[in-house]
Motif scaffolding. Structure first.
Motif, PDB file in Angstrom:
ATOM      1  N   GLU A 141       0.824  -1.211   0.000  1.00 26.68           N
ATOM      2  CA  GLU A 141       0.000   0.000   0.000  1.00 26.68           C
ATOM      3  C   GLU A 141       0.861   1.266   0.000  1.00 26.68           C
ATOM      4  N   THR A 142       0.219   2.364  -0.407  1.00 22.65           N
ATOM      5  CA  THR A 142       0.938   3.621  -0.591  1.00 22.65           C
ATOM      6  C   THR A 142       1.534   4.131   0.718  1.00 22.65           C
ATOM      7  N   ARG A 143       0.784   3.962   1.832  1.00 22.20           N
ATOM      8  CA  ARG A 143       1.286   4.523   3.089  1.00 22.20           C
ATOM      9  C   ARG A 143       2.592   3.834   3.518  1.00 22.20           C
ATOM     10  N   LEU A 162       8.552   3.946   4.012  1.00 25.69           N
ATOM     11  CA  LEU A 162       9.854   3.376   3.629  1.00 25.69           C
ATOM     12  C   LEU A 162      10.608   4.335   2.714  1.00 25.69           C
ATOM     13  N   GLY A 163       9.851   5.026   1.838  1.00 27.82           N
ATOM     14  CA  GLY A 163      10.470   5.996   0.929  1.00 27.82           C
ATOM     15  C   GLY A 163      11.170   7.097   1.719  1.00 27.82           C
ATOM     16  N   ILE A 164      10.508   7.601   2.765  1.00 25.65           N
ATOM     17  CA  ILE A 164      11.118   8.688   3.556  1.00 25.65           C
ATOM     18  C   ILE A 164      12.393   8.181   4.241  1.00 25.65           C
ATOM     19  N   ALA A 170      12.703  -3.948   1.293  1.00 29.02           N
ATOM     20  CA  ALA A 170      11.299  -3.836   1.719  1.00 29.02           C
ATOM     21  C   ALA A 170      10.520  -2.922   0.780  1.00 29.02           C
ATOM     22  N   LYS A 171      11.133  -1.776   0.400  1.00 26.49           N
ATOM     23  CA  LYS A 171      10.443  -0.815  -0.479  1.00 26.49           C
ATOM     24  C   LYS A 171      10.131  -1.454  -1.832  1.00 26.49           C
ATOM     25  N   LEU A 172      11.121  -2.162  -2.392  1.00 26.52           N
ATOM     26  CA  LEU A 172      10.903  -2.761  -3.717  1.00 26.52           C
ATOM     27  C   LEU A 172       9.812  -3.829  -3.648  1.00 26.52           C
ATOM     28  N   PRO A 201       3.868  -4.358  -7.135  1.00 24.10           N
ATOM     29  CA  PRO A 201       2.705  -4.377  -8.036  1.00 24.10           C
ATOM     30  C   PRO A 201       2.682  -3.192  -9.000  1.00 24.10           C
ATOM     31  N   ARG A 202       3.253  -2.057  -8.554  1.00 22.38           N
ATOM     32  CA  ARG A 202       3.250  -0.852  -9.397  1.00 22.38           C
ATOM     33  C   ARG A 202       4.057  -1.061 -10.672  1.00 22.38           C
ATOM     34  N   LEU A 203       5.045  -1.947 -10.597  1.00 18.88           N
ATOM     35  CA  LEU A 203       5.901  -2.155 -11.760  1.00 18.88           C
ATOM     36  C   LEU A 203       5.167  -2.915 -12.855  1.00 18.88           C
ATOM     37  N   ALA A 229      14.131  13.259  -8.857  1.00 16.76           N
ATOM     38  CA  ALA A 229      12.983  13.216  -9.785  1.00 16.76           C
ATOM     39  C   ALA A 229      11.856  12.384  -9.181  1.00 16.76           C
ATOM     40  N   HIS A 230      12.208  11.270  -8.545  1.00 15.05           N
ATOM     41  CA  HIS A 230      11.212  10.377  -7.944  1.00 15.05           C
ATOM     42  C   HIS A 230      10.486  11.080  -6.795  1.00 15.05           C
ATOM     43  N   ILE A 231      11.246  11.808  -5.979  1.00 18.94           N
ATOM     44  CA  ILE A 231      10.615  12.532  -4.865  1.00 18.94           C
ATOM     45  C   ILE A 231       9.644  13.573  -5.428  1.00 18.94           C
ATOM     46  N   ALA A 277       8.015  13.401  -8.156  1.00 17.55           N
ATOM     47  CA  ALA A 277       6.821  12.731  -8.692  1.00 17.55           C
ATOM     48  C   ALA A 277       5.933  12.185  -7.574  1.00 17.55           C
ATOM     49  N   LYS A 278       6.517  11.848  -6.429  1.00 17.75           N
ATOM     50  CA  LYS A 278       5.743  11.139  -5.391  1.00 17.75           C
ATOM     51  C   LYS A 278       5.458  11.966  -4.150  1.00 17.75           C
ATOM     52  N   ILE A 279       5.909  13.222  -4.127  1.00 19.92           N
ATOM     53  CA  ILE A 279       5.812  13.991  -2.883  1.00 19.92           C
ATOM     54  C   ILE A 279       4.351  14.227  -2.461  1.00 19.92           C
ATOM     55  N   LEU A 334       1.713  12.440  -3.329  1.00 21.35           N
ATOM     56  CA  LEU A 334       1.132  11.149  -2.944  1.00 21.35           C
ATOM     57  C   LEU A 334       1.583  10.761  -1.533  1.00 21.35           C
ATOM     58  N   THR A 335       2.869  11.012  -1.254  1.00 22.87           N
ATOM     59  CA  THR A 335       3.433  10.687   0.070  1.00 22.87           C
ATOM     60  C   THR A 335       2.718  11.499   1.154  1.00 22.87           C
ATOM     61  N   ARG A 336       2.574  12.815   0.873  1.00 21.77           N
ATOM     62  CA  ARG A 336       1.923  13.698   1.858  1.00 21.77           C
ATOM     63  C   ARG A 336       0.487  13.237   2.119  1.00 21.77           C
TER      64      ARG A 336
HETATM   65  C1  HEM Z   1      16.457   4.797  -3.107  1.00 18.31           C
HETATM   66  C2  HEM Z   1      15.292   5.306  -2.915  1.00 18.31           C
HETATM   67  C3  HEM Z   1      13.987   4.831  -3.553  1.00 18.31           C
HETATM   68  C4  HEM Z   1      13.722   3.798  -4.418  1.00 18.31           C
HETATM   69  C5  HEM Z   1      14.732   2.811  -5.009  1.00 18.31           C
HETATM   70  C6  HEM Z   1      12.302   3.819  -4.711  1.00 18.31           C
HETATM   71  C7  HEM Z   1      11.663   2.942  -5.573  1.00 18.31           C
HETATM   72  C8  HEM Z   1      10.316   3.044  -5.940  1.00 18.31           C
HETATM   73  C9  HEM Z   1       9.685   2.299  -6.971  1.00 18.31           C
HETATM   74  C10 HEM Z   1      10.362   1.279  -7.881  1.00 18.31           C
HETATM   75  C11 HEM Z   1       8.373   2.647  -6.997  1.00 18.31           C
HETATM   76  C12 HEM Z   1       7.276   2.134  -7.939  1.00 18.31           C
HETATM   77  C13 HEM Z   1       7.248   2.982  -9.176  1.00 18.31           C
HETATM   78  C14 HEM Z   1       5.939   3.625  -9.499  1.00 18.31           C
HETATM   79  O1  HEM Z   1       5.182   4.000  -8.601  1.00 18.31           O
HETATM   80  O2  HEM Z   1       5.722   3.825 -10.670  1.00 18.31           O
HETATM   81  C15 HEM Z   1       8.166   3.626  -5.964  1.00 18.31           C
HETATM   82  C16 HEM Z   1       6.941   4.198  -5.634  1.00 18.31           C
HETATM   83  C17 HEM Z   1       6.763   5.141  -4.636  1.00 18.31           C
HETATM   84  N1  HEM Z   1       7.756   5.759  -3.919  1.00 18.31           N
HETATM   85 FE1  HEM Z   1       9.725   5.317  -3.988  1.00 18.31          FE
HETATM   86  N2  HEM Z   1      11.734   4.847  -4.011  1.00 18.31           N
HETATM   87  C18 HEM Z   1      12.732   5.503  -3.310  1.00 18.31           C
HETATM   88  C19 HEM Z   1      12.603   6.610  -2.505  1.00 18.31           C
HETATM   89  C20 HEM Z   1      11.376   7.235  -2.233  1.00 18.31           C
HETATM   90  C21 HEM Z   1      11.224   8.428  -1.437  1.00 18.31           C
HETATM   91  C22 HEM Z   1      12.369   9.261  -0.840  1.00 18.31           C
HETATM   92  C23 HEM Z   1       9.857   8.648  -1.318  1.00 18.31           C
HETATM   93  C24 HEM Z   1       9.153   9.746  -0.524  1.00 18.31           C
HETATM   94  C25 HEM Z   1       9.271  10.999  -0.794  1.00 18.31           C
HETATM   95  C26 HEM Z   1       9.169   7.624  -2.071  1.00 18.31           C
HETATM   96  C27 HEM Z   1       7.805   7.492  -2.178  1.00 18.31           C
HETATM   97  C28 HEM Z   1       7.156   6.650  -3.050  1.00 18.31           C
HETATM   98  C29 HEM Z   1       5.716   6.573  -3.213  1.00 18.31           C
HETATM   99  C30 HEM Z   1       4.675   7.360  -2.437  1.00 18.31           C
HETATM  100  C31 HEM Z   1       5.474   5.626  -4.217  1.00 18.31           C
HETATM  101  C32 HEM Z   1       4.129   5.230  -4.793  1.00 18.31           C
HETATM  102  C33 HEM Z   1       3.529   4.052  -4.134  1.00 18.31           C
HETATM  103  C34 HEM Z   1       2.115   3.859  -4.655  1.00 18.31           C
HETATM  104  O3  HEM Z   1       1.829   4.245  -5.768  1.00 18.31           O
HETATM  105  O4  HEM Z   1       1.301   3.356  -3.896  1.00 18.31           O
HETATM  106  N3  HEM Z   1      10.117   6.791  -2.611  1.00 18.31           N
HETATM  107  N4  HEM Z   1       9.376   3.872  -5.334  1.00 18.31           N
END
Ligand code: HEM
Length: 385
Positions: free
Chosen positions: A25-27, A32-34, A90-92, A97-99, A162-164, A166-168, A170-172
């Motif tokens: 789930e997103t939460r 884990l992302g933070i 854990a994050k991966l 499922p998102r992949l 770039a990822h942050i 895109a996801k900031i 959603l994270t908030r």
């Molecule tokens: C080395 C660091 C990180 C890796 C390798 C990583 C990897 C990924 C991958 C592979 C996805 C799925 C791609 C997608 O949604 O299209 C994802 C989704 C996500 N990431 Fe990260 N991430 C990292 C750091 C972060 C950070 C710093 C944040 C917070 C600001 C974050 C928040 C999110 C969120 C909210 C999603 C979407 C989950 C969902 O859609 O439910 N990630 N991340």
């Protein structure tokens, strides 16, 4: 065997049905992302700092004080890198499922976001794997580790920014409100257990690594690649005299320390001459780029005393050179501030004994706040600039 993509087509666009755990789930991804963002940022900042110290550009000057600062920054680099491994796994798993979402690309912005996942995930795995292998002194690759690790760090951190971006939002949202429905929703208890387990694993990894820097933890640090007290005279050795092929020259009666370059009186000093000079004592750590460090008491001739004996000009810098012929680290430079620090020594003794050959007998550089690779062993020449 049915491939996931075929399943997607059959179930009409909902691959998430293949992933039954509610923890996807997103939460959970956001938490884990933070944690990953914090550990990668500290690891990146301390890594870039270490690179700048070892290969200083003209605008960068690393101070000689506080004496133990590099010990802290490099210890943090290794600990945050190790603790990021369970977080990344854990994050991966959580976002897996998102992949497999279908269609894989919805529009141009989404395409860019998806493409940036490749350097992010690939770069993160490369950074943590190559760092771990280096610390374990396992080199299953042909490239020069520091250059590759440094270059990929920038790519990974760029992709992370770039990822942050895109996801900031959603994270908030995921952390503020009820869990967003992007993936599954776990119960509070499921989430706590899972995140608690990941945090405990990361904490154990930190504890098991920190002993190579934090002496009192050395007994519990199963993953520490070196016990700091292991080695001749209670100090680890990275490169032995045999590996450096310096033994005959370092132990010869003809050994001399030459001080020349921009000086009024060039010097050529035998070991007996060096021992007869005024000696200075300093308590300094030796800190390896691989993360271990160990304090010791050193005694020898202060670099600044040698410089003034040779009549160096005010503000002079020096290059210290080893007997070793073929190492990348056979020379190291000291800025004026570093060379004139009272504790910058050409040491003859460690902990009250003459240096062991593996620690650089007859003479080694030891100065405050420097990586071990810059503490040149088997010193034979000082060039004043
Ligand atoms: C080395 C660091 C990180 C890796 C390798 C990583 C990897 C990924 C991958 C592979 C996805 C799925 C791609 C997608 O949604 O299209 C994802 C989704 C996500 N990431 Fe990260 N991430 C990292 C750091 C972060 C950070 C710093 C944040 C917070 C600001 C974050 C928040 C999110 C969120 C909210 C999603 C979407 C989950 C969902 O859609 O439910 N990630 N991340």
């Amino acid at each position: 065997m049915v491939r996931p993509v075929e399943v997607v087509n059959r179930v009409g666009g909902s691959v998430e049905r293949r992933f039954t755990s509610k923890l996807h789930e997103t939460r959970v991804a956001a938490v884990l992302g933070i944690a990953l963002g914090v550990s990668f940022t500290i690891c990146f900042a301390t890594g870039v700092l270490s690179h700048l110290i070892q290969h200083p550009p003209s605008w960068f000057e690393w101070p000689s004080r506080p004496a133990g600062l590099y010990r802290i920054t490099q210890g943090l680099h290794i600990i945050t890198g190790f603790t990021a491994i369970p977080l990344l796994l854990a994050k991966l798993w959580v976002v897996s499922p998102r992949l497999w979402t279908w269609p894989p690309v919805r529009n141009v912005a989404h395409a860019v976001e998806r493409v940036s996942i490749v350097p992010l995930v690939g770069g993160s795995i490369f950074m943590l794997f190559s760092g771990l292998a280096n610390v374990a002194r396992w080199y299953p690759y042909d490239f020069y580790f520091p250059s590759a690790h440094f270059a990929v760090a920038w790519i990974t951190i760029g992709a992370l920014v770039a990822h942050i971006g895109a996801k900031i939002a959603l994270t908030r949202d995921a952390l503020r409100r009820a869990p967003a429905p992007a993936l599954a929703t776990a119960t509070r208890m499921d989430r706590r257990r899972f995140l608690g387990g990941v945090a405990a694993t990361s904490g154990l990894v930190a504890l098991a690594t920190a002993g190579s820097t934090v002496g009192p933890l050395s007994g519990v640090s199963a993953l520490a690649q070196r016990r700091p007290e292991e080695g001749p005279q209670g100090l680890p050795v990275n490169k032995s005299a045999a590996a450096a092929r310096v033994q005959p020259a370092a132990t010869s009666d003809d050994y001399r320390l030459v001080v020349d370059g921009n000086v009024a009186t060039p010097l050529s000093l035998s070991l007996a001459d060096l021992r007869a000079l005024p000696q200075t004592e300093a308590n300094l750590p030796i800190t390896c780029v691989e993360g271990w460090s160990r304090g010791a008491s050193w005694r020898g001739v202060a670099v600044r005393d040698l410089m003034s004996m040779a009549g160096a000009r005010l503000g002079a810098e020096v290059t210290v050179e080893s007997i070793e012929r073929s190492s990348r680290y056979r020379r190291s430079n000291l800025t004026h501030a570093q060379a004139s620090d009272r504790d910058a020594l050409l040491a003859l003794e460690i902990n009250g004994q003459p240096l062991h050959l593996d620690h650089g007998f007859p003479l080694r550089l030891i100065a405050p706040n420097r990586p071990g690779v810059l503490q040149t062993k088997w010193v034979t020449k000082v060039t004043v600039r």
